[in-house]
Design a protein around this motif. Sequence first.
Motif, PDB file in Angstrom:
ATOM      1  N   SER A 129      39.504  42.194  19.872  1.00 53.48           N
ATOM      2  CA  SER A 129      39.642  42.341  21.034  1.00 53.48           C
ATOM      3  C   SER A 129      40.167  44.012  19.801  1.00 53.48           C
ATOM      4  O   SER A 129      40.594  45.436  20.510  1.00 53.48           O
ATOM      5  CB  SER A 129      41.155  42.124  21.212  1.00 53.48           C
ATOM      6  OG  SER A 129      42.378  42.107  20.619  1.00 53.48           O
ATOM      7  N   SER A 161      47.607  46.229  24.144  1.00 51.94           N
ATOM      8  CA  SER A 161      48.008  47.165  24.568  1.00 51.94           C
ATOM      9  C   SER A 161      47.759  46.671  26.067  1.00 51.94           C
ATOM     10  O   SER A 161      48.528  47.047  26.756  1.00 51.94           O
ATOM     11  CB  SER A 161      46.542  48.257  24.353  1.00 51.94           C
ATOM     12  OG  SER A 161      46.374  48.219  22.815  1.00 51.94           O
ATOM     13  N   VAL A 162      47.515  45.443  26.547  1.00 54.81           N
ATOM     14  CA  VAL A 162      47.391  45.534  27.993  1.00 54.81           C
ATOM     15  C   VAL A 162      48.224  43.997  28.112  1.00 54.81           C
ATOM     16  O   VAL A 162      48.414  43.028  27.301  1.00 54.81           O
ATOM     17  CB  VAL A 162      45.963  45.381  28.164  1.00 54.81           C
ATOM     18  CG1 VAL A 162      45.713  44.086  30.278  1.00 54.81           C
ATOM     19  CG2 VAL A 162      45.009  45.989  28.412  1.00 54.81           C
ATOM     20  N   ALA A 179      41.379  46.997  28.312  1.00 55.46           N
ATOM     21  CA  ALA A 179      42.077  47.886  27.711  1.00 55.46           C
ATOM     22  C   ALA A 179      41.901  49.363  28.123  1.00 55.46           C
ATOM     23  O   ALA A 179      42.348  50.550  28.114  1.00 55.46           O
ATOM     24  CB  ALA A 179      42.807  47.995  26.069  1.00 55.46           C
ATOM     25  N   ALA A 222      43.649  45.378  20.802  1.00 56.62           N
ATOM     26  CA  ALA A 222      43.467  45.453  22.305  1.00 56.62           C
ATOM     27  C   ALA A 222      44.940  44.374  22.508  1.00 56.62           C
ATOM     28  O   ALA A 222      44.905  44.717  23.946  1.00 56.62           O
ATOM     29  CB  ALA A 222      42.314  46.252  23.087  1.00 56.62           C
ATOM     30  N   PHE A 265      39.627  41.495  27.098  1.00 57.34           N
ATOM     31  CA  PHE A 265      40.671  42.131  26.519  1.00 57.34           C
ATOM     32  C   PHE A 265      40.324  43.761  26.136  1.00 57.34           C
ATOM     33  O   PHE A 265      41.401  44.727  27.065  1.00 57.34           O
ATOM     34  CB  PHE A 265      41.855  41.952  26.018  1.00 57.34           C
ATOM     35  CG  PHE A 265      42.893  40.951  26.504  1.00 57.34           C
ATOM     36  CD1 PHE A 265      44.251  41.376  26.936  1.00 57.34           C
ATOM     37  CD2 PHE A 265      42.850  39.539  27.001  1.00 57.34           C
ATOM     38  CE1 PHE A 265      45.015  40.599  27.040  1.00 57.34           C
ATOM     39  CE2 PHE A 265      43.839  38.945  27.190  1.00 57.34           C
ATOM     40  CZ  PHE A 265      44.848  39.637  27.698  1.00 57.34           C
ATOM     41  N   ARG A 266      39.917  44.111  25.012  1.00 57.64           N
ATOM     42  CA  ARG A 266      39.184  45.550  25.339  1.00 57.64           C
ATOM     43  C   ARG A 266      38.592  46.334  25.878  1.00 57.64           C
ATOM     44  O   ARG A 266      38.982  47.305  26.107  1.00 57.64           O
ATOM     45  CB  ARG A 266      38.143  45.048  23.585  1.00 57.64           C
ATOM     46  CG  ARG A 266      37.937  46.445  23.160  1.00 57.64           C
ATOM     47  CD  ARG A 266      36.566  45.874  21.282  1.00 57.64           C
ATOM     48  NE  ARG A 266      37.110  47.544  21.129  1.00 57.64           N
ATOM     49  CZ  ARG A 266      36.136  47.577  19.777  1.00 57.64           C
ATOM     50  NH1 ARG A 266      35.902  46.455  19.459  1.00 57.64           N
ATOM     51  NH2 ARG A 266      36.271  48.909  19.575  1.00 57.64           N
ATOM     52  N   ASP A 291      45.158  47.019  34.298  1.00 61.47           N
ATOM     53  CA  ASP A 291      46.806  47.522  34.456  1.00 61.47           C
ATOM     54  C   ASP A 291      47.153  46.298  33.956  1.00 61.47           C
ATOM     55  O   ASP A 291      48.260  45.860  32.736  1.00 61.47           O
ATOM     56  CB  ASP A 291      47.453  47.635  35.853  1.00 61.47           C
ATOM     57  CG  ASP A 291      47.159  49.299  35.928  1.00 61.47           C
ATOM     58  OD1 ASP A 291      46.771  50.356  35.127  1.00 61.47           O
ATOM     59  OD2 ASP A 291      46.454  48.892  37.148  1.00 61.47           O
TER      60      ASP A 291
END
Length: 267
Positions: free
Chosen positions: A166, A172-173, A141, A169, A137-138, A146
């Motif tokens: 993360s 964020s995603v 992002a 993050a 995930f990090r 997307d």
Amino acid sequence: MAELITVDDPDDPRLSDYTGLTDVELRRRREPAEGLFIAEGEKVIRRARHAGYEMRSMLLSSKWVDVMRDVIDEVPAPVYAVTPELAERVTGYHVHRGALASMQRKPLPGPAELLGGARRVAVMETVNDHTNIGAIFRSAAALGMDAVLLSPDCADPLYRRSVKVSMGAVFSVPYARLEGWPHSLETVREAGFGLLALTPDEKAAPIDAPGHRERERVALMLGAEGRGLSTRALRAADEWVRIPMSHGVDSLNVGAAAAVAFYAITR
């Protein structure tokens, strides 16, 4: 303004959100069922709030009260001030960051909702290591992916370890869970995505080939550490892709491989 409450009893029921944080199986069952997750550390707590997650409570050691004073002043949730020793007795480990928050989960969107406005999507199959989930995930992002889609048996991105690795993050995603794996990959294909399966197999094409970057919409499929993508998932893909290796190395950790592959398809 939050109410600051000093607690000196580890069995105080008001601390129940934080009990047994090292019991992975318990927390994996309990947190989704109760609609909560744990954010650890000042940065992660702030990022969770910035992402719109509602705070249920905070658990702070005394030296972190001043650091988090602005948050305390802004939120209505109770803030429990405890000694580091009591925090360890409650959680099961030394909370060296000194700040924990119990946050309310949001309803997950459906896959179709995420795919509508996306061009580059990561699809994970059976990635059940929380550290790998957080690392992926990090990278997603940081490198401009997307959205993330998860097979039904992937680990929880909001589990404490995933969130921590993360660095927030996961907030964020956007992500969603697919059902009926791998048949649900047809939903991704029908949305206009080419399904690229990341594999070290020599028959796969190099991922840095220009044609992959030129695709309008790409869904990059990632498998679990060790076994990689299942045979069924590989068969469902439109194309197999690989990261070229050197010095006799056959593959990378899935977290590292994801970062390289995300860069290759988004640059």
